[in-house]
Design an enzyme around this catalytic site. Structure first.
Site, mmCIF file in Angstrom:
data_model
loop_
_atom_site.group_PDB
_atom_site.id
_atom_site.type_symbol
_atom_site.label_atom_id
_atom_site.label_comp_id
_atom_site.label_asym_id
_atom_site.label_seq_id
_atom_site.Cartn_x
_atom_site.Cartn_y
_atom_site.Cartn_z
ATOM 1 N N LYS A 21 17.462 -16.992 -20.544
ATOM 2 C CA LYS A 21 16.469 -18.017 -20.161
ATOM 3 C C LYS A 21 16.930 -19.347 -20.746
ATOM 4 O O LYS A 21 17.695 -19.387 -21.712
ATOM 5 C CB LYS A 21 15.103 -17.651 -20.754
ATOM 6 C CG LYS A 21 13.930 -18.270 -20.022
ATOM 7 C CD LYS A 21 13.632 -17.505 -18.743
ATOM 8 C CE LYS A 21 12.345 -17.918 -18.103
ATOM 9 N NZ LYS A 21 11.855 -16.911 -17.172
HETATM 10 P P1 NAD Z 1 5.327 -23.751 -11.415
HETATM 11 O O1 NAD Z 1 5.938 -24.888 -12.122
HETATM 12 O O2 NAD Z 1 5.560 -23.595 -9.965
HETATM 13 O O3 NAD Z 1 3.738 -23.756 -11.655
HETATM 14 C C1 NAD Z 1 3.172 -23.793 -12.923
HETATM 15 C C2 NAD Z 1 1.680 -23.987 -12.783
HETATM 16 O O4 NAD Z 1 1.087 -23.876 -14.082
HETATM 17 C C3 NAD Z 1 1.273 -25.371 -12.249
HETATM 18 O O5 NAD Z 1 0.175 -25.240 -11.388
HETATM 19 C C4 NAD Z 1 0.870 -26.118 -13.511
HETATM 20 O O6 NAD Z 1 -0.035 -27.179 -13.261
HETATM 21 C C5 NAD Z 1 0.237 -25.001 -14.297
HETATM 22 N N1 NAD Z 1 0.157 -25.286 -15.736
HETATM 23 C C6 NAD Z 1 1.086 -25.872 -16.527
HETATM 24 N N2 NAD Z 1 0.614 -26.008 -17.771
HETATM 25 C C7 NAD Z 1 -0.636 -25.494 -17.764
HETATM 26 C C8 NAD Z 1 -1.626 -25.340 -18.763
HETATM 27 N N3 NAD Z 1 -1.427 -25.759 -20.009
HETATM 28 N N4 NAD Z 1 -2.803 -24.766 -18.415
HETATM 29 C C9 NAD Z 1 -3.016 -24.337 -17.152
HETATM 30 N N5 NAD Z 1 -2.108 -24.458 -16.165
HETATM 31 C C10 NAD Z 1 -0.926 -25.022 -16.479
HETATM 32 O O7 NAD Z 1 5.799 -22.441 -12.220
HETATM 33 P P2 NAD Z 1 5.925 -20.955 -11.689
HETATM 34 O O8 NAD Z 1 7.305 -20.761 -11.176
HETATM 35 O O9 NAD Z 1 4.768 -20.642 -10.825
HETATM 36 O O10 NAD Z 1 5.820 -20.133 -13.041
HETATM 37 C C11 NAD Z 1 4.576 -19.789 -13.625
HETATM 38 C C12 NAD Z 1 4.760 -18.655 -14.610
HETATM 39 O O11 NAD Z 1 5.328 -17.528 -13.939
HETATM 40 C C13 NAD Z 1 5.696 -18.946 -15.771
HETATM 41 O O12 NAD Z 1 5.241 -18.268 -16.928
HETATM 42 C C14 NAD Z 1 7.005 -18.335 -15.329
HETATM 43 O O13 NAD Z 1 7.855 -17.989 -16.411
HETATM 44 C C15 NAD Z 1 6.499 -17.107 -14.607
HETATM 45 N N6 NAD Z 1 7.448 -16.547 -13.634
HETATM 46 C C16 NAD Z 1 7.927 -17.308 -12.612
HETATM 47 C C17 NAD Z 1 8.797 -16.740 -11.707
HETATM 48 C C18 NAD Z 1 9.298 -17.493 -10.506
HETATM 49 O O14 NAD Z 1 9.962 -16.879 -9.653
HETATM 50 N N7 NAD Z 1 9.010 -18.772 -10.354
HETATM 51 C C19 NAD Z 1 9.199 -15.406 -11.866
HETATM 52 C C20 NAD Z 1 8.675 -14.651 -12.908
HETATM 53 C C21 NAD Z 1 7.787 -15.241 -13.784
#
Ligand code: NAD
Length: 430
Positions: free
Chosen positions: A115
């Protein structure tokens, strides 16, 4: 049995790294993990910190700090996302890299875990600046990443466009004859730049499928069930999209800007459209009530999907959780102390390394297509994803029943045992 190391860790400040280590310790104790293999898995193989200068739109130069942590590659190349966020630091990258190792192992993929990211608030920069930051970061990482070595993907605040810039920069540093061999250096690319159909929705679809499998097993009907989602980005939106299609109703959402609720339901697609054109995220969406962020997890609902950052459900708010199912879209959203409270209260948790593994499974499919010069259609990708995730889900349920442990412990046991077997069979070089 509580070991000395475990006691020491219990005293340490609760952070994501602490959480992942405690989750690991718990499973390692239960399976009586070989102590030598435990020593290997407790540490990260490589930790890279880079500082790199970038010219801003106003002509000034800013220096950024980027990270890439490679935890373990016993099962295959390192794999894991890149996050652009002010909270990115070495400990966060280490914790998230470890979770990736357990996730890829559990999913039965030929990958290890990594990561990284950049410590910055991307919303302060123009698109042109973000492109230069990304390209210069890629250049700084150099050959520490590579299609058969370490393969980044999108995470918080990075997306398909970010991956396209990384791909282009990485390929441009190679000799012309080598360039197209490097297409699989990143996954989560746009379709036109070697991406795979379905990768955009893979994580959220996987979150939905995990909930569906759980509901089938418990004989719970998803129709008319109420769910709340923290984070309305890639994972949160797609999970909500599929759950709504299955007849469930989104009743509250929280993002970085605030929280909104409507007990009669919030239209997922309309909210998605709204967020595209609004600089304050979900805030102000029609027919919703703003609510205090601190009350979010206490809202009345059946299913709660944390899909934002780590350490969101803590010992403080866990006792107030009304949902009977937490489906962890985010990595590490529930801390260890909160989990104890939730389990005592009968709340079930589909753990991150299972629940959001659709993302890395989708990435694996993209990587395979690039590597073999193939293009799969959307239906094929989604079918394969469902099959793979069902296998993982069933295995977790089986171990959970057999060993009488919660789903997270079961998932960790499967992941760690696969790695233990690899080390036992291969031995330690030299
Ligand atoms: P993203 O950037 O697309 O979205 C993140 C969202 O979280 C946004 O809506 C943002 O406004 C919100 N956010 C940020 N800080 C916040 C807070 N303090 N309180 C509430 N909401 C908050 O990110 P993503 O790709 O959707 O990833 C989200 C989570 O999923 C992360 O933990 C990431 O590690 C995990 N994840 C993502 C993927 C992927 O394929 N993108 C895969 C596995 C896990």
């Amino acid at each position: 049995m509580i070991t000395k190391t475990l006691k020491k860790r219990l005293k340490r400040k609760q952070g994501m790294l602490d959480n992942v280590m405690r989750q690991f310790d718990n499973a390692a104790e239960i399976i009586d993990l070989n102590p030598n293999i435990r020593k290997i898995l407790e540490v990260t193989n490589n930790e890279l910190v880079v500082h790199f200068p970038v010219r801003m739109d106003n002509g000034e130069v800013e220096v950024f700090k980027g990270y890439r942590v490679q935890h373990n590659n016993a099962l295959g190349p390192y794999k894991g996302g890149l996050r652009y966020h002010p909270t990115v630091d070495i400990d966060a990258a280490k914790a998230l890299a470890m979770w990736m190792t357990w996730k890829t192992s559990l999913a039965g993929l030929p990958y290890g875990g990594a990561k990284g990211g950049i410590q910055l608030d991307p919303f302060k920069y123009s698109q042109a600046e973000l492109e230069r930051i990304t390209r210069r970061f890629t250049y700084a990482l150099g050959d520490n990443i590579g299609p058969e070595l370490d393969i980044p993907a999108p995470d918080v605040n990075t997306n398909a466009q970010t991956m396209a810039w990384i791909l282009d920069t990485f390929m441009s540093t190679k000799a012309p004859a080598e360039r197209s061999k490097n297409m699989h250096v990143v996954t989560g690319k746009p379709i036109g730049a070697g991406g795979s159909y379905g990768r955009d929705r893979a994580t959220g679809y996987g979150v939905f499928l995990s909930i569906k499998f759980w509901a089938e097993h418990k004989k719970v009907y998803l129709k008319d069930k109420k769910f709340i989602v923290q984070g309305f980005g890639n994972v949160g939106y797609w999970a909500a999209h599929f759950l709504e299609k299955a007849g469930a109703s989104l009743v509250a959402v929280q993002d970085a800007y605030g929280s909104i609720a409507n007990d009669n339901g919030i239209g997922v697609e309309a909210l998605f459209e709204y967020v595209q054109g609004n600089k304050n995220g979900i805030v102000g969406f029609a027919d919703t009530m703003p609510i205090d962020n601190s009350e979010f997890f206490a809202l009345d609902c059946d299913i709660c999907i944390p899909a934002a950052l780590g350490n969101q459900i803590t010992a403080e708010n866990a006792p107030k959780v009304k949902a009977y199912l937490i489906a962890e879209g985010a990595n590490g959203p529930t801390d260890v102390e909160a989990e104890k409270v939730l389990l005592e209260n009968g709340v079930e948790i589909i753990p991150d390394i299972l629940c959001n593994s659709g993302g890395v499974i989708g990435s694996y499919f993209e990587w395979l297509q690039n590597r073999n010069g193939e293009i799969w259609q959307l239906e094929e990708v989604m079918e394969k994803l469902e099959k793979k995730l069902r296998t993982s889900f069933d295995k977790v349920r089986e171990i959970s029943n057999e060993r009488k442990v919660d789903m997270r412990t079961a998932a960790f046991i499967i992941a760690i045992e696969r790695l233990e077997q690899a080390y036992k069979q291969r031995g330690i070089f030299p």
